[in-house]
Design a protein around this motif. Structure first.
Motif, PDB file in Angstrom:
ATOM      1  N   TRP A   1      -3.867  13.697   5.178  1.00 23.00           N
ATOM      2  CA  TRP A   1      -4.036  12.368   5.724  1.00 23.00           C
ATOM      3  C   TRP A   1      -3.590  11.311   4.716  1.00 23.00           C
ATOM      4  O   TRP A   1      -3.505  11.569   3.528  1.00 23.00           O
ATOM      5  N   ARG A   2      -3.284  10.128   5.246  1.00 21.99           N
ATOM      6  CA  ARG A   2      -2.782   9.027   4.425  1.00 21.99           C
ATOM      7  C   ARG A   2      -3.304   7.723   5.012  1.00 21.99           C
ATOM      8  O   ARG A   2      -3.369   7.567   6.227  1.00 21.99           O
ATOM      9  N   ARG A   3      -3.700   6.815   4.144  1.00 26.66           N
ATOM     10  CA  ARG A   3      -4.151   5.506   4.619  1.00 26.66           C
ATOM     11  C   ARG A   3      -3.040   4.790   5.357  1.00 26.66           C
ATOM     12  O   ARG A   3      -1.886   4.817   4.945  1.00 26.66           O
ATOM     13  N   LYS A   4      -3.368   4.115   6.453  1.00 24.11           N
ATOM     14  CA  LYS A   4      -2.370   3.393   7.228  1.00 24.11           C
ATOM     15  C   LYS A   4      -1.805   2.228   6.424  1.00 24.11           C
ATOM     16  O   LYS A   4      -2.515   1.561   5.698  1.00 24.11           O
ATOM     17  N   GLY A   5      -0.514   1.997   6.599  1.00 23.21           N
ATOM     18  CA  GLY A   5       0.116   0.827   5.993  1.00 23.21           C
ATOM     19  C   GLY A   5       0.387   0.938   4.523  1.00 23.21           C
ATOM     20  O   GLY A   5       0.830  -0.017   3.898  1.00 23.21           O
ATOM     21  N   VAL A   6       0.189   2.120   3.905  1.00 25.96           N
ATOM     22  CA  VAL A   6       0.386   2.219   2.462  1.00 25.96           C
ATOM     23  C   VAL A   6       1.837   2.492   2.123  1.00 25.96           C
ATOM     24  O   VAL A   6       2.460   1.792   1.363  1.00 25.96           O
TER      25      VAL A   6
END
Length: 388
Positions: free
Chosen positions: A89-94
């Motif tokens: 998973w990855r933080r949105k907008g990064v």
């Protein structure tokens, strides 16, 4: 012997590496969910929330990985199948990685340019984003929000002015880098790796170009800069075009060609740090461009331009010179053209998160913004600019 009639069930344990866990790696991580029996649904969102992760604020990267194994049960029950799921998973907008960027490019369709009034070019000074830099205005999330809001204002300006063509000038320092200042300093102040910085700037610029291409053909210009130069221990290595900003320009050129957008790309000659572009192809408006780190302070840029002209360098014939590096808007009338009219120097504002070093030492703190100005065919530029 009765015990010989039944084969003992093999001991089955959870496969190595599939114990429930959550691993963080800065802007994302990996989660291995607890095993569920049979066809029971896997509650990914519930597990993430229990682990302190808001599912609404992340994106799942790639396809989930699944592992299945058997677990023995008391006789006469048959072994049961258990299933566990692992996600990245990855933080949105990064950030966006280049494989994702290429997939986005393949989905992009050439735009049908709207009818415009002829004879007007809008110059956009895409300057000093310094992606990855953390300062008193925030980190990568705040910078992304600032850029997106600015892009909306730019599109509104394009709709209002209806230019025949748009010139996007990457004036430099698009990423923060790690070799520009004192050793180790940027290791503590950056919130993105070098690869993430390049990927994110590429993605944001590609988004900008796609949006602008709906309204007019685009010319994209890029020059080398101190934060983007290939450096080792703060010393420049290689040619003047061994530069991350120029590298991004070349990547965008390949993407643009692949999907057929009406964008042309220009960069300096191999050993040059500046360039000149004849806007309408008639010698009337010649746009010169340099990052600005060639001068120790902004007051020295006019003298630098005069010396370049004396030596017949790239910006000799420029009627308007644009630069970045000094992070504030400045417009200055200088010298004269071959027609006897004024030349102008336009110093771009910055879109970065601020410069705490400059603020503490000088007491000044210029406001971020995107500088634009219009050039009209056969009409002299008189210094009017927009700061969005």
């Amino acid at each position: 012997m009765l015990e010989d009639l039944v084969t003992p069930a093999p001991k089955v344990s959870v496969p190595e590496g599939w114990s429930p866990s959550v691993v963080f790696d800065g802007d994302g991580g990996e989660a291995t969910l607890p095993a569920v029996e049979g066809d029971n649904p896997v509650d990914i969102e519930g597990f993430l929330r229990d682990a302190g992760i808001n599912p609404d604020e992340i994106d799942i990267v790639g396809e989930p990985r699944i592992s299945r194994w058997q677990v023995a049960r008391p006789f006469p029950l048959e072994p049961a199948w258990h299933t566990a799921v692992r996600i990245r998973w990855r933080r949105k907008g990064v950030t966006k990685d280049l494989p994702l960027l290429y997939s986005l490019a393949k989905k992009t369709k050439p735009s049908i340019v709207k009818t415009v009034a002829p004879g007007k070019a809008l110059v956009v000074l895409w300057s000093d984003l310094q992606v990855g830099k953390v300062d008193h205005r925030g980190g990568v999330e705040q910078m992304i929000q600032r850029v997106e809001a600015t892009q909306e204002r730019l599109i509104a300006l394009v709709k209002k002015t209806k230019p025949e063509r748009i010139i996007v000038s990457d004036v430099g320092d698009s990423i923060e880098g790690f070799q520009n200042v004192a050793d180790l300093h940027q290791l503590a102040t950056n919130d993105l790796s070098l690869m993430q910085q390049v990927d994110l700037f590429t993605s944001m610029t590609w988004t900008l170009l796609k949006s602008l291409s709906k309204y007019a053909p685009i010319t994209y210009l890029s020059v080398g800069s101190n934060h983007c130069q290939f450096r080792v221990s703060k010393q420049r290595v290689g040619n003047a075009t061994d530069d991350w900003g120029i590298h991004v320009g070349r990547t965008l050129a390949r993407l643009s060609k692949e999907v057929g957008l009406d964008i042309t790309f220009h960069e300096p000659a191999k050993h040059d740090e500046s360039l000149a572009y004849d806007v309408f192809g008639d010698g009337f408006h010649v746009l010169g461009m340099v990052h600005g780190h060639q001068a120790n302070n902004p007051n020295m840029i006019p003298d630098w331009w005069r010396k370049q002209s004396f030596g017949k360098q790239s910006v000799t014939a420029a009627t308007v010179l644009v630069s970045g590096h000094f992070h504030h808007l400045r417009v200055q009338e200088l010298g004269s053209t071959s027609r006897g009219t004024s030349r102008f120097w336009v110093q771009a504002a910055t879109l970065d998160n601020g410069s705490n070093w400059w603020r503490l030492n000088s007491g000044e703190d210029s406001q971020p913004g995107l500088v634009c100005f219009a050039l009209e065919r056969d009409t002299d530029f008189t210094g009017t600019v927009f700061k969005l």
